[in-house]
Write a protein that holds these residues in place. Structure first.
Motif, PDB file in Angstrom:
ATOM      1  N   SER A 161       0.829  -1.214   0.000  1.00 15.57           N
ATOM      2  CA  SER A 161       0.000   0.000   0.000  1.00 15.57           C
ATOM      3  C   SER A 161       0.858   1.256   0.000  1.00 15.57           C
ATOM      4  N   THR A 162       1.936   1.223   0.740  1.00 14.23           N
ATOM      5  CA  THR A 162       2.828   2.378   0.816  1.00 14.23           C
ATOM      6  C   THR A 162       3.404   2.723  -0.553  1.00 14.23           C
ATOM      7  N   THR A 163       3.868   1.711  -1.274  1.00 13.55           N
ATOM      8  CA  THR A 163       4.461   1.965  -2.582  1.00 13.55           C
ATOM      9  C   THR A 163       3.413   2.445  -3.582  1.00 13.55           C
ATOM     10  N   LYS A 164       2.221   1.876  -3.513  1.00 12.72           N
ATOM     11  CA  LYS A 164       1.175   2.274  -4.465  1.00 12.72           C
ATOM     12  C   LYS A 164       0.694   3.704  -4.183  1.00 12.72           C
ATOM     13  N   ALA A 165       0.619   4.085  -2.910  1.00 10.44           N
ATOM     14  CA  ALA A 165       0.263   5.467  -2.581  1.00 10.44           C
ATOM     15  C   ALA A 165       1.313   6.426  -3.136  1.00 10.44           C
ATOM     16  N   ALA A 166       2.561   6.015  -3.065  1.00 12.68           N
ATOM     17  CA  ALA A 166       3.646   6.844  -3.601  1.00 12.68           C
ATOM     18  C   ALA A 166       3.539   6.977  -5.120  1.00 12.68           C
ATOM     19  N   ILE A 167       3.110   5.925  -5.791  1.00 13.91           N
ATOM     20  CA  ILE A 167       2.921   5.982  -7.243  1.00 13.91           C
ATOM     21  C   ILE A 167       1.871   7.032  -7.595  1.00 13.91           C
ATOM     22  N   ASN A 168       0.785   7.063  -6.830  1.00 17.43           N
ATOM     23  CA  ASN A 168      -0.263   8.052  -7.088  1.00 17.43           C
ATOM     24  C   ASN A 168       0.283   9.473  -7.034  1.00 17.43           C
ATOM     25  N   MET A 169       1.091   9.751  -6.023  1.00 16.39           N
ATOM     26  CA  MET A 169       1.654  11.088  -5.895  1.00 16.39           C
ATOM     27  C   MET A 169       2.687  11.366  -6.972  1.00 16.39           C
ATOM     28  N   MET A 170       3.491  10.361  -7.303  1.00 19.48           N
ATOM     29  CA  MET A 170       4.475  10.532  -8.366  1.00 19.48           C
ATOM     30  C   MET A 170       3.783  10.891  -9.677  1.00 19.48           C
ATOM     31  N   SER A 171       2.680  10.213  -9.962  1.00 23.90           N
ATOM     32  CA  SER A 171       1.924  10.480 -11.184  1.00 23.90           C
ATOM     33  C   SER A 171       1.403  11.912 -11.208  1.00 23.90           C
ATOM     34  N   LYS A 172       0.887  12.374 -10.075  1.00 23.62           N
ATOM     35  CA  LYS A 172       0.395  13.751  -9.991  1.00 23.62           C
ATOM     36  C   LYS A 172       1.529  14.757 -10.210  1.00 23.62           C
ATOM     37  N   GLN A 173       2.684  14.463  -9.637  1.00 23.85           N
ATOM     38  CA  GLN A 173       3.814  15.376  -9.788  1.00 23.85           C
ATOM     39  C   GLN A 173       4.265  15.449 -11.247  1.00 23.85           C
ATOM     40  N   MET A 174       4.303  14.292 -11.914  1.00 28.05           N
ATOM     41  CA  MET A 174       4.695  14.294 -13.322  1.00 28.05           C
ATOM     42  C   MET A 174       3.674  15.049 -14.160  1.00 28.05           C
ATOM     43  N   ALA A 175       2.389  14.869 -13.845  1.00 30.61           N
ATOM     44  CA  ALA A 175       1.353  15.609 -14.571  1.00 30.61           C
ATOM     45  C   ALA A 175       1.537  17.112 -14.379  1.00 30.61           C
ATOM     46  N   ALA A 176       1.817  17.518 -13.145  1.00 26.30           N
ATOM     47  CA  ALA A 176       1.959  18.940 -12.830  1.00 26.30           C
ATOM     48  C   ALA A 176       3.188  19.551 -13.513  1.00 26.30           C
ATOM     49  N   GLU A 177       4.283  18.791 -13.575  1.00 27.58           N
ATOM     50  CA  GLU A 177       5.513  19.325 -14.156  1.00 27.58           C
ATOM     51  C   GLU A 177       5.560  19.184 -15.669  1.00 27.58           C
ATOM     52  N   TRP A 178       4.995  18.098 -16.193  1.00 27.87           N
ATOM     53  CA  TRP A 178       5.159  17.797 -17.619  1.00 27.87           C
ATOM     54  C   TRP A 178       3.923  18.114 -18.461  1.00 27.87           C
ATOM     55  N   GLY A 179       2.829  18.483 -17.816  1.00 29.40           N
ATOM     56  CA  GLY A 179       1.630  18.818 -18.578  1.00 29.40           C
ATOM     57  C   GLY A 179       1.878  19.904 -19.607  1.00 29.40           C
ATOM     58  N   GLN A 180       2.766  20.830 -19.275  1.00 27.18           N
ATOM     59  CA  GLN A 180       3.080  21.942 -20.183  1.00 27.18           C
ATOM     60  C   GLN A 180       3.737  21.469 -21.479  1.00 27.18           C
ATOM     61  N   TYR A 181       4.254  20.229 -21.474  1.00 26.83           N
ATOM     62  CA  TYR A 181       4.895  19.669 -22.664  1.00 26.83           C
ATOM     63  C   TYR A 181       3.964  18.733 -23.439  1.00 26.83           C
ATOM     64  N   GLY A 182       2.691  18.741 -23.075  1.00 21.22           N
ATOM     65  CA  GLY A 182       1.743  17.873 -23.769  1.00 21.22           C
ATOM     66  C   GLY A 182       1.731  16.446 -23.263  1.00 21.22           C
TER      67      GLY A 182
END
Length: 274
Positions: A161-182
């Motif tokens: 559960s700990t690792t999967k929760a971290a994946i969720n946040m990692m995904s959000k961070q990538m969306a926030a940082e990389w969304g500007q690149y499409g």
């Protein structure tokens, strides 16, 4: 409905854990849509066999890549092979994961670290390396297989559960940082789905019936249920969804209050006190 509604034909898709239960299903469903598929897994012979099978059956280009996703050098080599073969990457589906059952007080450090390495670091390395190419391309989509256990702890499952929760946040961070690149990054959160990993849970019919009662839809999910969601999230049909978490659990997450007993049962109690 138009068979090409998802418009995945000729899209280049890299799938990790490609010969696992979910990965095998995802590869086949993308192949049905006419996508070009890079099958990434540690099991060399089986990955080659699956790649050839899909190519012959669906007439699509495939590439088998042996790779330990926890190894930086192997991930770099795998990404280079994919780009050399297809010249681009449109979609990454992170699937590879492990689950080690243990009470938390008995969880060994090596078990903890193994789960973090495969479930989180592997997702990070694949996402970062393919992400760099997607940034140059100015487009790309990532779908990460998480779980409802990322939101509600799966007790006695060690670091899962700990690792999967971290994946969720990692995904959000990538969306926030990389969304500007499409680039889009989203998670799919299954639960109570029959997979090769969970099949032992359903060997007892009473256990299956008990689980069905916990689900709003009153049935256990299938690999098709997950695959349909993954393909939609990978396609441009979901183009305005970024940093999201899509649950595929038949409504299990809505049933918490329903699990709390009331005298005579929750429905009858409501009728009696109406």
């Amino acid at each position: 409905m138009d068979n090409n509604w998802l418009e995945l034909t000729d899209k280049v898709v890299a799938i990790t854990g490609a010969v696992g239960g979910m990965g095998t299903k995802f590869c086949e469903e993308f192949a049905k849509q006419g996508a070009k598929i890079a099958l990434i897994d540690m099991i060399d012979d089986k990955t080659e066999e699956q790649a050839k099978k899909l190519s012959i059956k669906y007439g699509v280009e495939t590439l088998a890549v042996k790779c330990n996703t926890t190894s930086e050098s192997e991930v770099d080599a795998a990404v280079k092979k994919v780009i050399k073969k297809f010249n681009k990457i449109d979609i990454l589906v992170n699937t590879a994961a492990i689950l080690r059952f243990s009470p938390f007080e008995d969880l060994r450090l090596d078990e903890w670290q193994a789960a973090i390495n495969v479930n989180l670091t592997g997702y990070f390395l694949m996402s970062q390396r393919f992400g760099r190419i997607m940034i140059e391309q100015k487009h790309g989509t990532m779908v990460h297989i998480s779980t409802i256990a990322a939101l509600y702890p799966e007790t006695y499952s060690g670091a899962y559960s700990t690792t999967k929760a971290a994946i969720n946040m990692m995904s959000k961070q990538m969306a926030a940082e990389w969304g500007q690149y499409g680039i889009r990054s989203n998670c799919v959160l299954p639960c109570l789905v029959k997979t090769p990993l969970s099949k032992n849970f359903y060997s007892d019919p009473e256990v299956e019936k008990g689980r069905e009662r916990l689900v709003a839809s009153r049935r256990i999910g299938t690999l098709d249920d997950i695959a349909n969601t993954v393909l939609f999230m990978a396609s441009d049909r979901s183009s305005y969804t970024n940093g999201g978490e899509v649950t595929v659990d038949g409504g299990l997450n809505t049933m918490i209050s329903d699990m709390i007993p009331k005298p005579g049962g929750r429905r009858q109690y409501a009728i009696n006190h109406h």
